[in-house]
Design an enzyme around this catalytic site. Structure first.
Site, PDB file in Angstrom:
ATOM      1  N   GLY A 189      33.522  -4.796 -48.841  1.00 39.24           N
ATOM      2  CA  GLY A 189      34.791  -4.506 -48.193  1.00 39.24           C
ATOM      3  C   GLY A 189      35.145  -3.035 -48.156  1.00 39.24           C
ATOM      4  O   GLY A 189      36.312  -2.674 -47.991  1.00 39.24           O
ATOM      5  N   GLY A 190      34.134  -2.166 -48.330  1.00 41.20           N
ATOM      6  CA  GLY A 190      34.393  -0.740 -48.260  1.00 41.20           C
ATOM      7  C   GLY A 190      34.923  -0.129 -49.543  1.00 41.20           C
ATOM      8  O   GLY A 190      35.157   1.076 -49.607  1.00 41.20           O
TER       9      GLY A 190
ATOM     10  N   GLU B 153      22.665   6.388 -50.924  1.00 43.86           N
ATOM     11  CA  GLU B 153      21.807   6.255 -49.755  1.00 43.86           C
ATOM     12  C   GLU B 153      21.976   7.490 -48.876  1.00 43.86           C
ATOM     13  O   GLU B 153      23.031   8.134 -48.881  1.00 43.86           O
ATOM     14  CB  GLU B 153      22.190   5.030 -48.906  1.00 43.86           C
ATOM     15  CG  GLU B 153      21.869   3.693 -49.515  1.00 43.86           C
ATOM     16  CD  GLU B 153      22.266   2.542 -48.601  1.00 43.86           C
ATOM     17  OE1 GLU B 153      22.967   2.801 -47.598  1.00 43.86           O
ATOM     18  OE2 GLU B 153      21.889   1.412 -48.885  1.00 43.86           O
TER      19      GLU B 153
ATOM     20  N   GLU C  14      22.342  -7.732 -42.678  1.00 46.46           N
ATOM     21  CA  GLU C  14      23.006  -6.629 -41.992  1.00 46.46           C
ATOM     22  C   GLU C  14      22.111  -5.388 -41.971  1.00 46.46           C
ATOM     23  O   GLU C  14      21.489  -5.033 -42.975  1.00 46.46           O
ATOM     24  CB  GLU C  14      24.339  -6.314 -42.672  1.00 46.46           C
ATOM     25  CG  GLU C  14      25.251  -7.539 -42.759  1.00 46.46           C
ATOM     26  CD  GLU C  14      26.708  -7.192 -42.970  1.00 46.46           C
ATOM     27  OE1 GLU C  14      27.023  -5.996 -43.098  1.00 46.46           O
ATOM     28  OE2 GLU C  14      27.529  -8.120 -42.997  1.00 46.46           O
TER      29      GLU C  14
ATOM     30  N   GLU D  54      22.645  -4.740 -46.219  1.00 44.87           N
ATOM     31  CA  GLU D  54      22.987  -5.718 -47.239  1.00 44.87           C
ATOM     32  C   GLU D  54      22.852  -7.116 -46.663  1.00 44.87           C
ATOM     33  O   GLU D  54      22.691  -7.285 -45.452  1.00 44.87           O
ATOM     34  CB  GLU D  54      24.422  -5.502 -47.745  1.00 44.87           C
ATOM     35  CG  GLU D  54      25.505  -5.710 -46.697  1.00 44.87           C
ATOM     36  CD  GLU D  54      26.895  -5.421 -47.232  1.00 44.87           C
ATOM     37  OE1 GLU D  54      27.004  -4.939 -48.371  1.00 44.87           O
ATOM     38  OE2 GLU D  54      27.862  -5.689 -46.509  1.00 44.87           O
TER      39      GLU D  54
ATOM     40  N   ARG E  92      26.847 -16.034 -47.390  1.00 45.06           N
ATOM     41  CA  ARG E  92      27.953 -16.937 -47.054  1.00 45.06           C
ATOM     42  C   ARG E  92      28.136 -16.915 -45.545  1.00 45.06           C
ATOM     43  O   ARG E  92      27.459 -16.173 -44.836  1.00 45.06           O
ATOM     44  CB  ARG E  92      29.243 -16.450 -47.718  1.00 45.06           C
ATOM     45  CG  ARG E  92      29.540 -14.986 -47.396  1.00 45.06           C
ATOM     46  CD  ARG E  92      30.904 -14.543 -47.835  1.00 45.06           C
ATOM     47  NE  ARG E  92      31.085 -13.106 -47.773  1.00 45.06           N
ATOM     48  CZ  ARG E  92      31.353 -12.410 -46.682  1.00 45.06           C
ATOM     49  NH1 ARG E  92      31.453 -13.039 -45.511  1.00 45.06           N
ATOM     50  NH2 ARG E  92      31.516 -11.107 -46.717  1.00 45.06           N
TER      51      ARG E  92
ATOM     52  N   VAL F 158      33.300 -13.928 -41.408  1.00 40.48           N
ATOM     53  CA  VAL F 158      34.513 -14.014 -40.603  1.00 40.48           C
ATOM     54  C   VAL F 158      34.154 -14.102 -39.118  1.00 40.48           C
ATOM     55  O   VAL F 158      34.734 -14.875 -38.359  1.00 40.48           O
ATOM     56  CB  VAL F 158      35.418 -12.787 -40.847  1.00 40.48           C
ATOM     57  CG1 VAL F 158      36.627 -12.810 -39.914  1.00 40.48           C
ATOM     58  CG2 VAL F 158      35.865 -12.716 -42.292  1.00 40.48           C
TER      59      VAL F 158
END
Length: 455
Positions: free
Chosen positions: A170-171, A206, A281, A294, A298, A301
């Site tokens: 989530g940043g 990274e 991703e 990543e 699950r 959204v």
């Protein structure tokens, strides 16, 4: 307990809001009873009204309700639920929760605890991905403990670098360092934020790619050895690493690139022995190179945009896979890409005031409709938006035979979408559609900053 290879009779939905309602609807179509859990703040929510059974699991704060493993397991046991669908957020990627379900003889509708742990720690995931032959962004070999180690890495690969929390998402716990002058301060800030958000201050580094696109592939794998992808989603329109608009397919991918990235995603799934739904991703660089970022273990959204272009109910397949059935379809050749879909996240936020949360009473709710328009939402007129949880109110998804058709439909649908009594992100989305860059399909992860700098 239903025998392996048979559908469940009753499942508990361990979530709230629109995703809880999303799961309840698919389960009902499948002939499966549902149990809704809720906090005291959500007693009048639409998922609670729609479910066959309902159990209050605690007061409003998440730690005492939606994050309480004992309360949720107890609700499942007492209600006779044979399985638990975690939705997204809360405990969806919590290996201990998945393990607790198994210990109680309750099926967790998701991957194994081992898979969640393996991919949940981003530093460890890089090693697993590299072993599977999937390219990764040049990064540190494991956690970076000191600012001196961070500087050594940055000098080796070149600035800018990205400092990332190993746990969570989530940043949070994420900082960009453009030069040595700011590296130490941002390294410390990332560790401090990671510790506060996740209880773990471990970070890794990274190489930071300039103007990449965020491309993710939806994957499905069952217990019969079948693994496929459902094509990609472009999630490049973000603000502070939070996705705002997603579309499928990506205008940046050629058929050859799509095939290569999809194959890499499926290769990772097979190498891990992964089962159920997930998302791999990638970051796509301007030269066409792509790198693993990543994996989310699950449902996402943004899964509706994939459903719109493939005609596949991903939640349905999650339930089928967890029950030991073969997924449908099971072969890559059976998945067809049809048209173009765009999803707009409608949040209870005020875009004119730095996106500040806007809880309160919904005076009127009139969602868009018509051909090619889908709205996933738990709102209704008179609903009280609580201040305790994520601000997502609805997902407006439009589909068209082409991207231009989808854009025209999006403008019409956003113009029809009415929520009064609170502020929402609808005006922001309308502004995005007005930009020439978005119209051309030029979406990058810094789009909001470069094209909408006053937001």
């Amino acid at each position: 307990m239903s025998p392996v290879g048979a559908l469940f009779d009753r499942i508990l939905v361990a979530n709230r809001g629109e995703v809880a309602l999303r799961v309840i609807r698919t389960a009902r179509e499948m002939g499966i009873e549902t149990v809704a859990i809720y906090s005291q703040a959500d007693a009048d929510s639409l998922p609670v009204r729609m479910a066959d059974h309902r159990v209050c699991i605690g007061p409003a704060p998440s730690v005492h309700s939606y994050l309480s493993v004992p309360n949720i397991i107890g609700a499942a046991r007492n209600s006779g639920a044979q399985a638990i669908h975690p939705g997204y957020g809360f405990l969806a990627e919590n290996a201990d929760f998945a393990r607790a379900c198994a210990e109680e003889g309750i099926v967790f509708i998701g991957p194994s605890p081992e898979a969640i742990e393996r991919m949940g720690n981003k530093a460890a995931a890089r090693s697993s991905v590299a072993q599977a032959g999937v390219p990764t962004v040049p990064g540190s070999d494991g956690p970076v403990k000191t600012a001196a180690e961070a500087l050594a890495f940055a000098e080796r690969v070149g600035f800018p670098v990205l400092i990332k929390a190993s746990a969570g998402g989530g940043g949070k716990g994420m900082r960009i360092a453009e030069s040595a002058d700011v590296l130490e301060a941002r390294f410390t800030a990332a560790k401090t934020e990671a510790a506060a958000a996740f209880g773990d201050d471990t970070v890794y580094l990274e190489k930071y790619l300039t103007r990449p696109r965020h491309i993710e592939f939806q994957v499905l794998a069952d217990t019969h050895g079948n693994a496929i992808h459902l094509f990609e989603r472009d999630c490049s329109i973000q603000r502070r690493h939070q996705k705002l608009i997603e579309e499928a397919p990506s205008s940046a991918l050629s058929p050859e690139m799509r095939e290569a990235m999809g194959a890499a995603a499926v290769s990772l799934v097979r190498a891990m022995g992964y089962e159920n739904a997930g998302t791999v991703e990638f970051l796509l660089d301007g030269d066409g190179s792509f790198y693993f970022m990543e994996m989310n273990t699950r449902i996402q959204v943004e899964h509706p945009v994939t459903e719109q272009i493939c005609g596949i109910d991903i939640v349905r397949e999650q339930i089928r896979i967890a029950a030991g059935l073969k997924m449908q379809p099971a072969k890559q050749s059976e998945v067809e890409l049809r048209g173009h879909a765009i999803e707009f996240r409608i949040n209870a936020e005020d875009p004119a005031n730095a996106f500040r949360p806007s809880p309160g009473t919904v005076e009127a709710f009139n969602p868009s409709g018509g051909p090619g328009v889908r709205v996933d939402s738990h709102l209704y007129s008179g609903y009280q938006v609580p201040p305790y949880y994520d601000s997502l109110l609805a997902k407006l998804v439009v589909w068209g035979p082409s991207r231009q058709d989808a854009l025209a439909r999006a403008k019409r649908a956003l113009g029809e979408f009415v929520v009064t009594g609170i502020k929402t992100t609808v005006p922001f989305h309308q502004r995005v559609l007005e930009t020439e860059a978005f119209g051309r399909g030029e979406a990058y992860t810094d789009f909001v900053d470069t094209e909408m700098g006053d937001v």
